[in-house]
Design a protein around this motif. Structure first.
Motif: not given
Length: 116
Positions: A85-104
């Protein structure tokens, strides 16, 4: 306190038709102490009853999950429930952050690619 409760009581209580709402910057314990200090025992007792009811009702995670659904719920709800669950949470945050950066980055004119 970041927002003194006495100011909140003075200005917001009369405007809210006597309804009490705990300001977000005041902890539950501090709010109960302040209600007691200002002599608002009726509100204090109602607030304590509300807290007791909320604590009984608070089952956002299962302490001892027995079914697959409960384990799955804990997996997504509480990253501390397991290492996976900890690994999944890290992957989730990284994916959201990457999506935000790519959108910008998409909006930067010097990075845009013209399609022919």
């Amino acid at each position: 306190l970041k927002c003194p409760l006495y100011l909140w009581l003075e200005y917001n209580l009369p405007q809210s038709d006597g309804q009490f709402y705990r300001p977000g910057c005041v902890s539950h314990d501090q709010f109960a102490v302040e209600l007691q200090f200002f002599g608002l025992m009726g509100y204090y007792e109602a607030y304590l009853a509300f807290l007791t009811k909320e604590k009984r009702k608070d089952n956002s995670t299962y302490a001892d999950p027995k079914t697959r659904i409960q384990r799955l719920w804990n997996f997504f709800k509480d990253p501390k429930s397991s290492q996976a669950a900890r690994i999944w949470a890290i992957i989730d945050v990284v994916a959201i952050s990457l999506a935000v950066v790519l959108f910008i980055v998409e909006t930067v004119p010097s990075v845009k690619v013209e399609l022919a």
